[in-house]
Design a protein around this motif. Structure first.
Motif, PDB file in Angstrom:
ATOM      1  N   SER A 100       2.303   0.936  -3.003  1.00 59.27           N
ATOM      2  CA  SER A 100       2.351   2.301  -2.476  1.00 59.27           C
ATOM      3  C   SER A 100       2.143   2.191  -0.970  1.00 59.27           C
ATOM      4  N   GLY A 101       2.821   3.014  -0.192  1.00 62.52           N
ATOM      5  CA  GLY A 101       2.618   2.990   1.262  1.00 62.52           C
ATOM      6  C   GLY A 101       3.148   1.710   1.900  1.00 62.52           C
ATOM      7  N   TYR A 102       2.466   1.296   2.961  1.00 62.52           N
ATOM      8  CA  TYR A 102       2.976   0.174   3.765  1.00 62.52           C
ATOM      9  C   TYR A 102       2.834  -1.190   3.079  1.00 62.52           C
ATOM     10  N   SER A 157      -3.888   0.532  -1.662  1.00 59.28           N
ATOM     11  CA  SER A 157      -4.303   1.939  -1.685  1.00 59.28           C
ATOM     12  C   SER A 157      -3.044   2.801  -1.663  1.00 59.28           C
ATOM     13  N   ALA A 158      -3.245   4.121  -1.692  1.00 59.28           N
ATOM     14  CA  ALA A 158      -2.082   5.007  -1.632  1.00 59.28           C
ATOM     15  C   ALA A 158      -1.366   4.831  -0.292  1.00 59.28           C
ATOM     16  N   THR A 169       6.710   6.382  -2.061  1.00 59.59           N
ATOM     17  CA  THR A 169       6.159   6.397  -0.695  1.00 59.59           C
ATOM     18  C   THR A 169       6.154   5.012  -0.043  1.00 59.59           C
ATOM     19  N   ALA A 170       6.604   4.000  -0.785  1.00 59.44           N
ATOM     20  CA  ALA A 170       6.481   2.622  -0.269  1.00 59.44           C
ATOM     21  C   ALA A 170       7.389   2.394   0.933  1.00 59.44           C
ATOM     22  N   ASN A 186      -8.834  -4.354  -0.840  1.00 58.53           N
ATOM     23  CA  ASN A 186      -9.843  -3.353  -0.502  1.00 58.53           C
ATOM     24  C   ASN A 186     -10.417  -3.532   0.918  1.00 58.53           C
ATOM     25  N   ARG A 187      -9.548  -3.346   1.901  1.00 57.44           N
ATOM     26  CA  ARG A 187     -10.020  -3.258   3.290  1.00 57.44           C
ATOM     27  C   ARG A 187      -9.465  -1.944   3.848  1.00 57.44           C
TER      28      ARG A 187
END
Ligand code: HXC
Length: 258
Positions: free
Chosen positions: A103-105, A57-58, A125-126, A20-21
């Motif tokens: 998910s994502g980066y 996060s997404a 999306t990863a 959570n940053r």
């Protein structure tokens, strides 16, 4: 327990840790990895918890170690801190199953953190990568070792030398992730997988982890012997008796972790 850089949520037997940053795409700093190691240690000791999901996060699982935090450091600073060595060891000491939901980066330290988990479920999306070379450094939390073992030398070299990103489909083909799911379904799939794991015997699940992880540490013949002895040892457990009796009785086993 209140943390600032992660959010821990417990529902039934499953704990979800969310990095959570958001302003830094969950870049891993000393505080975050310290809190993560502490939370995993606590969840590992908490008898109610049977499986842990690690997610971001997404947009980003984690975009790597915090470049702003690292940029002013000298060799002496990094060496004296043993930068992320202690935290990484603590994270990989977790004996309960840990699933990464990505998910994502997942770049640099983010990719390395995902690889420290027992398996990775990726959103479509990863994006995985070891782009450290673009910063004039090499990976420092296991990328050159774990990625190479997971995807082989050629693709690992490609990732580390070009710094390119791998999408989820390529990551699944290469064996880096166990499955790819639509982004919207990521947490639902991770939770379903965690629930499946949580209904097994924790005793057996911990034995499985030890045996699979042994394969990275030893020769084939030693690993096979380790597995066989672990298999034999299961016959001293109540859960082996329960699992096999339940099969014969055509009912679901009621494991007691004994
Ligand atoms: C610090 C970071 C960061 C990082 C992103 N941010 N990644 N801060 N460390 N690793 C910050 C940005 O500075 C920015 O803050 C905000 O997050 C949003 O990022 P943008 O770059 O604006 O987003 P975008 O254009 O969408 O690009 C996303 C990205 C890019 C492609 C992921 O951010 C990127 O390339 N990040 C660095 C990836 C990387 O090199 N990782 C490896 C790090 S080294 P502001 O304040 O400007 O809004 C490493 C070593 C591990 O991981 C070894 C440990 C022992």
């Amino acid at each position: 327990m209140a943390y600032e850089t992660i959010v821990v949520d417990v529902e039934n037997h499953i704990a979800t840790i969310k990095l959570n940053r958001p302003d830094a795409l969950n870049a891993l700093n000393v505080q975050l990895l310290g809190e993560l190691a502490k939370a995993l240690g606590e969840l590992d000791r908490n008898e109610k918890i049977r499986c842990i999901i690690l997610t971001g996060s997404a947009k980003a699982f984690a975009a790597g170690a915090d470049i702003k935090e690292m940029s002013e450091k000298s060799f002496v600073d990094m060496f004296l801190l043993d930068f992320f060595g202690g935290e990484a060891e603590a994270i990989t000491r977790t004996r309960k199953p840990v699933i990464a939901a990505v998910s994502g980066y997942a770049l640099g330290g983010g990719c390395e953190l995902a690889m420290m988990c027992d398996f990775i479920i990726a959103a479509d999306t990863a994006k995985f990568g070891q782009p450290e070379i673009n910063l004039g450094i090499v990976a420092g939390m296991g990328g050159t070792q774990r990625l190479t073992r997971l995807v082989g030398k050629s693709k690992s070299m490609d990732m580390h030398l070009t710094g390119r990103f791998m999408d989820a489909e390529e990551a699944e083909r290469a064996g880096l992730v166990s499955r790819v799911v639509p982004a919207k379904k990521l947490m639902e799939e991770a939770r379903t997988a965690a629930e499946k794991v949580a209904e097994k015997s924790m005793l057996t699940a911990k034995a499985v982890k030890e045996a699979v992880n042994r394969s990275y540490e030893t020769t084939l013949s030693e690993g096979l012997l380790y597995e066989r002895r672990m298999f034999h040892a299961m016959f001293a457990t109540e859960d082996q008796n329960e699992g096999m009796s339940a099969f014969a009785d055509k009912r679901s086993p009621q494991f007691r972790d004994r």
